[in-house]
Design a protein around this motif. Sequence first.
Motif, PDB file in Angstrom:
ATOM      1  N   MET A  41     -28.168   8.075  42.735  1.00  0.00           N
ATOM      2  CA  MET A  41     -29.474   8.009  43.850  1.00  0.00           C
ATOM      3  C   MET A  41     -29.919   9.532  44.000  1.00  0.00           C
ATOM      4  O   MET A  41     -31.119   9.448  44.016  1.00  0.00           O
ATOM      5  N   VAL A  42     -29.058  10.431  44.567  1.00  0.00           N
ATOM      6  CA  VAL A  42     -29.550  11.698  44.749  1.00  0.00           C
ATOM      7  C   VAL A  42     -29.901  12.530  43.494  1.00  0.00           C
ATOM      8  O   VAL A  42     -31.146  12.939  43.765  1.00  0.00           O
ATOM      9  N   MET A  45     -33.472  11.307  43.488  1.00  0.00           N
ATOM     10  CA  MET A  45     -34.177  11.740  44.383  1.00  0.00           C
ATOM     11  C   MET A  45     -34.887  13.162  43.961  1.00  0.00           C
ATOM     12  O   MET A  45     -36.166  13.277  44.442  1.00  0.00           O
ATOM     13  N   ASP A  48     -38.295  13.233  42.457  1.00  0.00           N
ATOM     14  CA  ASP A  48     -39.328  12.454  43.216  1.00  0.00           C
ATOM     15  C   ASP A  48     -39.760  13.551  44.299  1.00  0.00           C
ATOM     16  O   ASP A  48     -40.848  13.468  44.910  1.00  0.00           O
ATOM     17  N   THR A 202     -38.608  10.502  57.759  1.00  0.00           N
ATOM     18  CA  THR A 202     -37.306  10.224  57.773  1.00  0.00           C
ATOM     19  C   THR A 202     -36.863  11.046  59.007  1.00  0.00           C
ATOM     20  O   THR A 202     -37.377  12.079  59.450  1.00  0.00           O
ATOM     21  N   LEU A 253     -29.950  10.450  53.238  1.00  0.00           N
ATOM     22  CA  LEU A 253     -30.192  10.243  52.046  1.00  0.00           C
ATOM     23  C   LEU A 253     -30.704   8.629  51.731  1.00  0.00           C
ATOM     24  O   LEU A 253     -31.602   8.570  50.990  1.00  0.00           O
ATOM     25  N   TYR A 254     -30.111   8.011  52.136  1.00  0.00           N
ATOM     26  CA  TYR A 254     -30.578   6.272  52.200  1.00  0.00           C
ATOM     27  C   TYR A 254     -31.869   6.481  52.644  1.00  0.00           C
ATOM     28  O   TYR A 254     -32.838   5.626  52.012  1.00  0.00           O
ATOM     29  N   ARG A 257     -34.519   8.095  50.403  1.00  0.00           N
ATOM     30  CA  ARG A 257     -34.860   7.373  49.174  1.00  0.00           C
ATOM     31  C   ARG A 257     -35.788   6.455  49.407  1.00  0.00           C
ATOM     32  O   ARG A 257     -36.553   6.207  48.594  1.00  0.00           O
ATOM     33  N   LEU A 260     -39.105   7.900  49.821  1.00  0.00           N
ATOM     34  CA  LEU A 260     -39.791   8.302  48.649  1.00  0.00           C
ATOM     35  C   LEU A 260     -40.133   7.089  47.643  1.00  0.00           C
ATOM     36  O   LEU A 260     -41.306   7.282  47.038  1.00  0.00           O
ATOM     37  N   ASP A 261     -39.663   6.032  47.745  1.00  0.00           N
ATOM     38  CA  ASP A 261     -40.167   5.015  46.934  1.00  0.00           C
ATOM     39  C   ASP A 261     -41.489   4.437  47.591  1.00  0.00           C
ATOM     40  O   ASP A 261     -42.272   4.096  46.665  1.00  0.00           O
TER      41      ASP A 261
END
Length: 398
Positions: A41-42, A45, A48, A202, A253-254, A257, A260-261
Amino acid sequence: MTLASGRSHIAIPGPSVIPDAVLQAMHRPAPDIYDADLLAMVQGMIPDLKQVAQTDQHVAIYISNGHGAWEASLANTVAPGETVLVPTCGRFGHGWAEVARGLGIKVDILEHGRQTPIDPDRVRAALLADSAQAIKAILAVHVDTSSSVRSDIMALRRVLEETGHPALLMADCVASLGCDAFRMDAWGADVTVSACQKGLMTPPGLGLVFFNERAAEVQRAMPAVSNYWNWQPRAHPELFYQYFGGTAPTHHLYGLRAALDMMKAEGMEAIWSRHARLARAIWAAVEHWGQDGPMRLNIADPAHRSHAVTALSLGKGQGDRLRAWCRDEAGVTLGIGLGVEDPEDPTASGYFRIGHMGHVNAHMILGLLGVIEAGLGALDIPHRAGGVAAAASSLSAR
């Protein structure tokens, strides 16, 4: 009895409104920090984040706010005893300068006041006067959140090229990233500093430092860089923990993410356009109200106004009165006037700010403007009625 019950709206210039999708992404138990899915996941990112900053270069993530990102940018590029040039047009240039002084760096301030952007000609003169080329970096705030002024970063790059000065160009984009158009590579910024709590939607806690190869070369020549602030292992980790200098800030981070989506789905050009149109609607309302009253935009020229935050004046004490009414009676929180306090009466501010960054749309802006107009009427503050209609007309125009 008030009308403030129900879902409140925070219209301060950061932290900004957090989308439900971001909150839901963060609402989970602690994960295994060695899990391969977290690493993937990181890693996903990183491109992005670079897309948001419009760069193909490098990014380092810090568990910090924007002040931490300020320190990281300097710790990697400027040694104690070296000099930076800081053209200021509000509170945050001075804040970055204070961080530099704390690291033993010499600071030259070019004061611009609170109502004009950075003047490239004044920066040119300062660089030409620096015959020994002692200035190691220019610290330029793209959008100063206190004054709402937006400066031209690309113009500063042109000045550096015209003078042949080797100083790094550093841009503070804490307020502007993901709101106002910013193109790191095309505009020639060597280092870009930001954080997650404004345009990236965030909760506060992540600082971001983007840097190019020129800045990386400067960093490699530094006599010393502290282990924690060193951006090289964060930008090019061999092990997952090196991204963050230790344990990963998993829930941030979650959330990032998910944010960013959302940004990827909308697209950067559309995001910049949305912020620009909503900002123009706010300006239309304020200019209409001000025809028969004291309300004034802090920045006269629309070309120099931020699309993320608007600073206004309303007369001594009136800004605080209006903010209190909007919060207590209608559930809308406006930003304080920052950096313009009256030392003899700090409660008498005539300034306030409207944050319109990140997760905002037309009905949110029209709603907060409606509350402001109601507050002006309830408090008998002189104004020309019809500011909300002026904003609606601005939004309906193409």
